[in-house]
Design a protein around this motif. Structure first.
Motif, PDB file in Angstrom:
ATOM      1  N   ASP A 159       2.650   3.192   8.261  1.00 29.39           N
ATOM      2  CA  ASP A 159       1.473   3.145   9.139  1.00 29.39           C
ATOM      3  C   ASP A 159       0.583   4.364   8.951  1.00 29.39           C
ATOM      4  N   ALA A 160       1.165   5.463   8.481  1.00 34.77           N
ATOM      5  CA  ALA A 160       0.431   6.732   8.406  1.00 34.77           C
ATOM      6  C   ALA A 160      -0.361   6.906   7.121  1.00 34.77           C
ATOM      7  N   ILE A 161      -0.207   5.994   6.144  1.00 35.50           N
ATOM      8  CA  ILE A 161      -0.861   6.200   4.858  1.00 35.50           C
ATOM      9  C   ILE A 161      -1.714   4.992   4.473  1.00 35.50           C
ATOM     10  N   ASP A 162      -2.652   5.248   3.570  1.00 35.77           N
ATOM     11  CA  ASP A 162      -3.514   4.187   3.040  1.00 35.77           C
ATOM     12  C   ASP A 162      -2.899   3.632   1.760  1.00 35.77           C
ATOM     13  N   PRO A 163      -3.257   2.407   1.387  1.00 34.36           N
ATOM     14  CA  PRO A 163      -2.774   1.870   0.109  1.00 34.36           C
ATOM     15  C   PRO A 163      -3.215   2.758  -1.058  1.00 34.36           C
ATOM     16  N   ALA A 164      -2.329   2.930  -2.022  1.00 39.60           N
ATOM     17  CA  ALA A 164      -2.655   3.759  -3.188  1.00 39.60           C
ATOM     18  C   ALA A 164      -1.706   3.429  -4.319  1.00 39.60           C
ATOM     19  N   SER A 165      -2.240   3.366  -5.525  1.00 39.60           N
ATOM     20  CA  SER A 165      -1.376   3.182  -6.691  1.00 39.60           C
ATOM     21  C   SER A 165      -0.596   4.449  -6.947  1.00 39.60           C
ATOM     22  N   VAL A 166       0.536   4.326  -7.611  1.00 37.69           N
ATOM     23  CA  VAL A 166       1.334   5.503  -7.917  1.00 37.69           C
ATOM     24  C   VAL A 166       0.599   6.420  -8.893  1.00 37.69           C
ATOM     25  N   ALA A 226      16.671 -13.858  -9.821  1.00 36.00           N
ATOM     26  CA  ALA A 226      17.444 -12.662 -10.152  1.00 36.00           C
ATOM     27  C   ALA A 226      18.682 -12.618  -9.264  1.00 36.00           C
ATOM     28  N   PRO A 227      19.603 -13.555  -9.466  1.00 33.10           N
ATOM     29  CA  PRO A 227      20.765 -13.647  -8.563  1.00 33.10           C
ATOM     30  C   PRO A 227      21.671 -12.421  -8.591  1.00 33.10           C
ATOM     31  N   GLU A 228      21.595 -11.652  -9.672  1.00 35.69           N
ATOM     32  CA  GLU A 228      22.468 -10.493  -9.802  1.00 35.69           C
ATOM     33  C   GLU A 228      21.884  -9.225  -9.184  1.00 35.69           C
ATOM     34  N   ALA A 229      20.656  -9.271  -8.690  1.00 35.00           N
ATOM     35  CA  ALA A 229      19.948  -8.068  -8.247  1.00 35.00           C
ATOM     36  C   ALA A 229      20.029  -7.880  -6.739  1.00 35.00           C
ATOM     37  N   GLY A 230      20.014  -6.621  -6.336  1.00 36.29           N
ATOM     38  CA  GLY A 230      19.792  -6.309  -4.940  1.00 36.29           C
ATOM     39  C   GLY A 230      18.322  -6.470  -4.607  1.00 36.29           C
ATOM     40  N   VAL A 231      18.010  -6.668  -3.337  1.00 37.98           N
ATOM     41  CA  VAL A 231      16.625  -6.879  -2.912  1.00 37.98           C
ATOM     42  C   VAL A 231      16.230  -5.786  -1.930  1.00 37.98           C
ATOM     43  N   LEU A 232      15.152  -5.090  -2.230  1.00 32.88           N
ATOM     44  CA  LEU A 232      14.562  -4.110  -1.329  1.00 32.88           C
ATOM     45  C   LEU A 232      13.271  -4.688  -0.783  1.00 32.88           C
ATOM     46  N   ILE A 233      13.115  -4.659   0.518  1.00 30.29           N
ATOM     47  CA  ILE A 233      11.919  -5.228   1.148  1.00 30.29           C
ATOM     48  C   ILE A 233      11.010  -4.097   1.621  1.00 30.29           C
ATOM     49  N   GLU A 234       9.786  -4.072   1.098  1.00 30.14           N
ATOM     50  CA  GLU A 234       8.807  -3.073   1.523  1.00 30.14           C
ATOM     51  C   GLU A 234       8.448  -3.288   2.991  1.00 30.14           C
ATOM     52  N   PRO A 235       8.361  -2.228   3.781  1.00 30.85           N
ATOM     53  CA  PRO A 235       7.908  -2.387   5.159  1.00 30.85           C
ATOM     54  C   PRO A 235       6.483  -2.923   5.265  1.00 30.85           C
ATOM     55  N   ASP A 236       5.658  -2.614   4.260  1.00 29.72           N
ATOM     56  CA  ASP A 236       4.270  -3.079   4.246  1.00 29.72           C
ATOM     57  C   ASP A 236       3.784  -3.037   2.808  1.00 29.72           C
ATOM     58  N   GLY A 237       2.916  -3.961   2.431  1.00 25.50           N
ATOM     59  CA  GLY A 237       2.378  -3.986   1.080  1.00 25.50           C
ATOM     60  C   GLY A 237       1.206  -3.044   0.942  1.00 25.50           C
ATOM     61  N   LYS A 238       1.443  -1.835   0.435  1.00 28.73           N
ATOM     62  CA  LYS A 238       0.379  -0.844   0.305  1.00 28.73           C
ATOM     63  C   LYS A 238       0.297  -0.281  -1.107  1.00 28.73           C
ATOM     64  N   ASP A 239       0.471  -1.152  -2.087  1.00 23.33           N
ATOM     65  CA  ASP A 239       0.327  -0.810  -3.500  1.00 23.33           C
ATOM     66  C   ASP A 239       1.575  -0.076  -4.009  1.00 23.33           C
ATOM     67  N   THR A 240       1.516   0.316  -5.289  1.00 24.71           N
ATOM     68  CA  THR A 240       2.718   0.787  -5.966  1.00 24.71           C
ATOM     69  C   THR A 240       3.156   2.188  -5.547  1.00 24.71           C
ATOM     70  N   GLY A 241       2.233   3.029  -5.085  1.00 20.89           N
ATOM     71  CA  GLY A 241       2.617   4.377  -4.688  1.00 20.89           C
ATOM     72  C   GLY A 241       3.626   4.380  -3.547  1.00 20.89           C
ATOM     73  N   PRO A 242       3.256   3.845  -2.382  1.00 22.32           N
ATOM     74  CA  PRO A 242       4.218   3.784  -1.283  1.00 22.32           C
ATOM     75  C   PRO A 242       5.470   2.978  -1.625  1.00 22.32           C
ATOM     76  N   ALA A 243       5.311   1.907  -2.389  1.00 24.44           N
ATOM     77  CA  ALA A 243       6.460   1.072  -2.727  1.00 24.44           C
ATOM     78  C   ALA A 243       7.498   1.858  -3.521  1.00 24.44           C
ATOM     79  N   LEU A 244       7.053   2.620  -4.514  1.00 19.67           N
ATOM     80  CA  LEU A 244       7.995   3.341  -5.357  1.00 19.67           C
ATOM     81  C   LEU A 244       8.594   4.553  -4.651  1.00 19.67           C
ATOM     82  N   VAL A 245       7.831   5.189  -3.772  1.00 20.71           N
ATOM     83  CA  VAL A 245       8.395   6.271  -2.965  1.00 20.71           C
ATOM     84  C   VAL A 245       9.479   5.717  -2.044  1.00 20.71           C
ATOM     85  N   TYR A 246       9.213   4.576  -1.437  1.00 13.91           N
ATOM     86  CA  TYR A 246      10.205   3.943  -0.565  1.00 13.91           C
ATOM     87  C   TYR A 246      11.465   3.586  -1.355  1.00 13.91           C
TER      88      TYR A 246
END
Length: 343
Positions: free
Chosen positions: A229-236, A69-89
């Motif tokens: 660090d303060a939350i558990d993994p969770a799907s959105v 995806a050469p045209e896309a920006g890249v966002l790096i998750e601080p930690d892999g904790k499922d889709t909930g934290p990822a999408l909030v971030y």
């Protein structure tokens, strides 16, 4: 629509159910499972309508994103904790990209659709609905079978009129057993495709009243690492969608599949020319009195004699043989391998 649209593609998982093709250093989104181009590259083709496009991933995958995806920006998750934290971030990171608050269209990188143009049109319409309702919009896929590997969205059918393209969500149902899946199919529920549209403020508003509230607080204070660090993994779905008050579903009337398992890959492949009942992902297969098998063995020959409904996958020095209806359980193999530090 007078708001900019940002496409956010999730590409941080490894795809454990597609082992051994997918490994910790070779995640499924970078694999060409149903054609010559990777799943991520094909997904990016469906988001060209957006004003900006970003891929959300983990740090170890970031460098390879630009190859697909050469045209896309890249966002790096601080930690892999499922889709909930990822999408909030992602919402927190992307909300100030424009003078006018954008609408985010969020979708996984590992889906298959038959009609890219129709799919893109529905994503655009979902973005408009998110702006109009100031709510969380999910796309519901019309089911073709009582699948037990997908979650379901039950709409409030009293809100669907002749001119209505969306309805409030009555409830979400996680992966049901076959009996319940059959009931859901008969009640005209939708598959939950995990494809969403919302403004950043709408998602963050709902996340503040969810198990992800500590993450939102930390993000607002500019401390994402502390928040993760303060939350558990969770799907959105579990963390936010099932608890939110303003959630709407709009139908996605396009042939769709989640390429999360070998069984799903087999469903979307063209029929093998030598035997109409077998699917070859890669390699060469010779079926004799064999049917409904999925073969993935690049650079290898596989002879199938008198066997039905199998997955045969061989990559590198790893071989997987399993019944097709055990596709979801391939993750159990990966869990054992991870315990042995061998994934």
């Amino acid at each position: 629509m007078d708001r900019p649209v940002i496409a956010c593609v999730l590409a941080g998982g490894t795809g454990s159910r597609l082992y051994p093709a997918s490994r910790s250093t070779r995640p499924k989104q970078f694999l060409p499972l149903v054609g010559e181009r990777s799943l991520l590259s094909r997904t990016m083709d469906r988001t060209t309508f957006a004003d900006e496009r970003h891929v959300l991933t983990r740090e170890s995958f970031a460098d390879e994103i630009h190859e697909h995806a050469p045209e896309a920006g890249v966002l790096i998750e601080p930690d892999g904790k499922d889709t909930g934290p990822a999408l909030v971030y992602a919402a927190w990171r992307l909300r100030d990209r424009f003078e006018t608050e954008p609408v985010l269209v969020c979708l996984p990188s590992d889906h298959h659709v038959d009609d890219d143009a129709a799919f893109a049109a529905r994503l655009e319409r979902a973005a408009e609905l998110a702006a109009e309702t100031d709510g969380l919009v999910t796309l519901g896929v019309e089911p073709t079978r009582p699948a037990t590997g997908y979650g379901y969205v039950v709409p409030d059918r009293t809100e669907f009129g002749e001119d209505s393209e969306y309805a409030a969500v009555e409830r979400f149902t996680e992966k049901p057993d076959r009996e319940e899946a059959t009931r859901l199919l008969e009640s005209e529920a939708y598959w939950n495709a995990g494809i969403f549209a919302w403004t950043p403020s709408a998602l963050l508003r709902e996340a503040r009243d969810s198990p992800l509230a500590p993450l939102v607080d930390a993000l607002e204070e500019g401390e994402p690492d502390r928040g993760f660090d303060a939350i558990d993994p969770a799907s959105v779905d579990y963390a936010i969608m099932e608890r939110a008050s303003d959630v709407f579903v709009t139908p996605l009337s396009v042939a769709w599949d989640d390429l999360g398992t070998w069984d799903a890959v087999g469903r979307v492949l063209e029929t093998d020319s030598d035997d109409a009942a077998n699917r070859t992902v890669a390699g060469d297969a010779l079926p004799i009195d064999a049917s409904n098998n999925v073969v993935a063995a690049p650079g290898s020959h596989v002879s199938l004699l008198d066997v039905d409904d199998l997955i045969v996958a061989a990559f590198d020095d790893r071989i997987l043989v399993a019944p097709r209806d055990s596709s979801q359980r391939v993750r159990d193999v990966v869990a054992r391998l991870r315990d042995r530090d061998a994934f």
